[in-house]
Design an enzyme around this catalytic site. Structure first.
Site, mmCIF file in Angstrom:
data_model
loop_
_atom_site.group_PDB
_atom_site.id
_atom_site.type_symbol
_atom_site.label_atom_id
_atom_site.label_comp_id
_atom_site.label_asym_id
_atom_site.label_seq_id
_atom_site.Cartn_x
_atom_site.Cartn_y
_atom_site.Cartn_z
ATOM 1 N N GLY A 107 -7.726 -7.470 5.012
ATOM 2 C CA GLY A 107 -7.185 -7.225 6.348
ATOM 3 C C GLY A 107 -6.628 -8.539 6.883
ATOM 4 O O GLY A 107 -6.977 -8.981 7.970
ATOM 5 N N ASP A 109 0.817 -1.221 0.000
ATOM 6 C CA ASP A 109 0.000 0.000 0.000
ATOM 7 C C ASP A 109 0.858 1.282 0.000
ATOM 8 O O ASP A 109 1.843 1.364 0.733
ATOM 9 C CB ASP A 109 -0.855 -0.056 1.284
ATOM 10 N N GLU A 136 22.077 -12.510 10.348
ATOM 11 C CA GLU A 136 20.646 -12.749 10.064
ATOM 12 C C GLU A 136 20.435 -13.048 8.574
ATOM 13 O O GLU A 136 19.658 -13.932 8.215
ATOM 14 C CB GLU A 136 19.815 -11.525 10.473
ATOM 15 N N ASP A 163 -11.712 -17.981 1.620
ATOM 16 C CA ASP A 163 -12.756 -18.963 1.337
ATOM 17 C C ASP A 163 -12.485 -19.597 -0.023
ATOM 18 O O ASP A 163 -11.652 -19.122 -0.797
ATOM 19 C CB ASP A 163 -14.140 -18.297 1.377
ATOM 20 N N ASP A 189 -3.320 -10.682 9.254
ATOM 21 C CA ASP A 189 -2.437 -9.533 9.492
ATOM 22 C C ASP A 189 -1.568 -9.768 10.726
ATOM 23 O O ASP A 189 -0.736 -8.932 11.069
ATOM 24 C CB ASP A 189 -3.267 -8.255 9.683
HETATM 25 C C1 GLA Z 1 -4.265 -4.774 5.003
HETATM 26 C C2 GLA Z 1 -3.390 -5.963 4.662
HETATM 27 C C3 GLA Z 1 -1.959 -5.654 5.013
HETATM 28 C C4 GLA Z 1 -1.498 -4.435 4.256
HETATM 29 C C5 GLA Z 1 -2.428 -3.275 4.554
HETATM 30 C C6 GLA Z 1 -2.121 -2.094 3.668
HETATM 31 O O1 GLA Z 1 -4.388 -4.605 6.349
HETATM 32 O O2 GLA Z 1 -3.835 -7.119 5.297
HETATM 33 O O3 GLA Z 1 -1.126 -6.752 4.733
HETATM 34 O O4 GLA Z 1 -1.507 -4.732 2.880
HETATM 35 O O5 GLA Z 1 -3.792 -3.625 4.349
HETATM 36 O O6 GLA Z 1 -2.934 -1.036 3.919
#
Ligand code: GLA
Length: 724
Positions: free
Chosen positions: A518, A360, A604, A524, A538
């Protein structure tokens, strides 16, 4: 023959299950049986007795022992004297509820009839179509069954053809299963944003157990899937039935225990906000339900679904294992430009990561989440270059390149909203609900879908893009469309979404789409048809993810779980886990990273490079092997599971909770071949029978979250060859 029509009995066989129905002398379609493979129609299960307050159809004349209120049915409808949960409620123009569906014909067809505008399992499969009719309303109802023998799956769907005057469908379900006896548990999957698909198992009691969504999407809160199993069914034994909906919008699923303790399992569209007129000669298609049965417990049931979806549902544009990606979201949120994405890609390349995804923030005036949705043009000022230039620089590094979209939503602070405020779902003269400061576009309108489709294509046509993440970050409210009849909006919205995705995958056949809402708010089977992977949650915390993956694994294939290693302290929980443990957990999915790898130490990066190599060596076993849950991370102190094929087994385990003087966990490895010998990477030889009954000791150290990876190879040849 997977389908047999014998007089008025119709039988469907998969390799290990049988499904039977029968038309009775009045033309009603009764359900006879679903379960372990069987041959003879068990008419004796239809117990007929005079029962008080259960009415008798007119045609039964004086036979008071015949009542549809108690007999098991294939497709119960309102109006036939069955007071249990109905699969069809029709209302006529005069406002009269109910219909009377009688058998007309049954036929076997070589290919399934296409469900217009809807995703479904493969159409190249033998199917049964049973036509029922209401002769007064001139309404035809066609029940469609398709048989996927090798994965023990039967799909069901319904279509309604109206040859009469306009009627309204007030409620329609796609699958109904009646059981005349048995003590059952129901398993459903509940959750919330960042904690999706947690299994809930409980006894089926009298009353109606219901899960549903009226959020416009299948939702984080309840997944459109149900399992009904014998109360003593466990992972490796017992009867289990599942239904999952190949649909991504409002749904309802129920288990009802009736007055005699008989059970009814139902899955279909939610009647909430739904009142769907069907005009003369129109056809209404209700989405598909996948049903599966296992006589050997929940592991087998899940494996049927995993294999069935992978083989017959999911359209994968990239053959083989999909690219290991790094996503910019938790690395930098909105704070990036073209050069920082390029540097992320460069550092990722040094660890053999294969794709970078710019999340985003790359379009319109999108500096935070309160503006610019709907303005799908590249913010070259922010990037410092065109998308074409950035994508070609990244491709020159040898990486693939992906970007984020949220096509269904609109910000009030956007050019699109200023120009077309009516494109958003809003009720006239009412204040609307904002969520994440955004509104939802009216995808029930073709011109709205077309407008966004054009914008998205303009982007994809002018830069080389290998992947898109398709997000949807709110629930739908304010259901009003300026052109679509109101009772059709929520359903037509989903059809609009599907038509967009269908056009997209046709126009860009090599484009990989990852679904997201989100995280896992629309995880589904409907979305999986178009998007072979979906961002699972998320929540990237390794320990929470053990539970989310555990719950999701009951229904969905591991290969579809969008799953990344992120930074610590974790951004959602603040928890600190080792890079090893984060890697082990993320490998049970698509595998990727979501952290600023440019800030990682050399040590890492070395570990990350090793993880990438490890994942690649196990990827086909993880994605194509049979999956076994070896513990319940919600209740046990350890999360453990195995991927097994004919030749090898991979066991991952993560210790969740430390306890003093706990020196080992004995993990029973289900799924290994009986009587076989296996060898681990240190050369230790194990007898599968012992690993299955006594388990494999995992020696623990002091501290939480220790992870274990055990790879076992089956020793070929005679059992004796494997002896120490
Ligand atoms: C959602 C997605 C995240 C990210 C944000 C961006 O929450 O699940 O992974 O892409 O939007 O706004």
């Amino acid at each position: 023959m997977s389908i047999v029509i014998h007089e008025k009995t119709f039988t469907l066989h998969t390799n290990n299950s049988t499904y039977m129905m029968q038309v009775d002398s009045y033309g009603y379609l009764l359900h006879l049986y679903y379960g372990k493979k069987a041959e003879h129609a068990p008419e004796y299960l239809l117990v007929k007795k005079d029962r008080g307050f259960s009415g008798n159809p007119y045609d039964a004349n004086k036979d008071r022992t015949y009542s549809l209120d108690v007999l098991p049915q294939e497709f119960p409808f309102d109006g036939n004297g069955d007071y249990r949960t109905s699969s069809l409620t029709i209302r006529t123009k005069e406002g009269i509820y109910g219909c009377d569906l009688r058998f007309v014909k049954a036929e076997i067809i070589d290919n399934k009839t296409k469900l217009k505008g809807l995703p479904s399992m493969s159409e190249n499969v033998e199917s049964l179509e049973v036509t029922l009719e209401d002769s007064l309303l001139h309404l035809e109802v066609i029940l469609s069954y398709s048989v996927y023998e090798d994965v023990d799956i039967i799909t069901r769907s319904v279509r309604i053809i109206n040859h009469g005057e306009t009627v309204t469908i007030e409620n329609i379900k796609s699958a109904n299963l009646d059981f005349v006896s048995g003590d059952y548990d129901v398993i459903s999957f509940y959750g919330r944003h960042t904690m999706e698909r947690i299994p809930n198992r409980q006894k089926v009691n009298h009353g109606i157990y219901k899960i549903s969504s009226k959020r416009g999407a299948s939702s984080h809160q309840y997944n459109p899937a149900l399992i009904l199993c014998d109360s003593n069914t466990n992972e490796m034994s017992g009867n289990a039935y599942s239904m999952n909906f190949v649909y991504s919008g409002n749904f309802e699923a129920m288990i009802e225990a009736d007055q005699y303790g008989q059970k009814r399992m139902v899955m279909g569209l939610s009647p909430d906000y739904f009142s769907y007129p069907v005009e003369h000669e129109d056809i209404f298609y209700a989405p598909e339900v996948m049903m599966s049965y296992s006589s050997s417990g929940l592991s087998r049931l899940s494996q049927n679904l995993h294999q069935g979806m992978r083989k017959y549902l999911i359209h994968d544009p990239m053959v083989g294992i999909k690219p290991i990606l790094i996503n910019s979201w938790e690395a930098s949120y909105f704070n990036f430009n073209g050069e920082s994405i390029y540097q992320l890609a460069k550092a990722a390349k040094s660890c053999d990561i294969e794709m970078v995804v710019m999340d985003d923030g790359w379009f319109g005036q999108r500096e935070s989440d309160n503006a610019a949705l709907g303005d799908w043009y590249v913010n070259e000022g922010k990037l410092g270059e065109s998308l074409a230039s950035l994508s070609s620089r990244i491709h020159d590094l040898g990486l693939k390149f992906g970007i984020w979209f949220e096509p269904e939503c609109i910000s009030e602070d956007s050019d699109l909203y200023r120009k077309h405020p009516d494109y958003a779902l809003k009720v006239p003269h009412r204040k609307y609900i904002r969520a994440r400061e955004q509104l939802v576009l009216d995808f029930s309108r073709k011109e709205v879908v077309d407008a966004i489709f054009k914008q998205v294509c303009d982007i994809l046509d002018h830069a080389s893009i290998d992947y898109i993440k398709w997000d949807f970050n709110r629930s739908i409210s304010d259901i009003y469309s300026s052109t679509t009849p109101q009772g059709k909006v929520t359903y037509d919205y989903v059809l609009g979404l599907y038509s967009f995705l269908e056009r997209l995958i046709k126009r860009y056949p090599k484009l990989l789409i990852e679904g997201c809402s989100g995280g896992g708010g629309r995880f589904d089977a409907g979305m999986l048809y178009y998007t072979p992977q979906i961002w699972l949650s998320d929540n990237t915390d390794a320990i929470d993810r053990l539970s989310i993956q555990y719950g999701s694994s009951f229904i969905y294939p591991i290969s579809t779980f969008g799953s990344h290693v992120s930074a610590v302290p974790n951004h959602q929980t603040g928890r600190i886990t080792s890079l090893d443990t984060r890697g082990v957990v993320a490998m049970s999915g698509t595998f990727g990273y979501e952290l600023d790898i440019t800030k990682c130490s050399d040590e890492e990066r070395k570990v990350i490079k090793e993880q990438v190599a490890t994942f690649k060596s196990y990827a086909s076993l993880i994605h194509e092997g049979l999956y076994y849950r070896l513990s319940d991370p919600l209740h046990d102190d350890i999360g453990a599971y195995a991927f097994i094929n004919e030749d090898e087994a991979l066991i991952f385990a993560v210790r969740i909770k430390n306890q003093a003087s706990r020196y080992a966990y004995f993990i029973k490895i289900e799924g290994l071949e009986d009587d076989a010998y296996y060898q681990d990477e240190k050369g230790q030889i194990y007898d599968a029978n012992i690993l299955k009954t006594q388990g494999l000791p995992l020696i623990v150290e002091v501290g939480d979250y220790q992870s274990f990876t055990i790879h076992l190879t089956k020793i070929k040849g005679e059992k004796e060859n494997g002896k120490n």
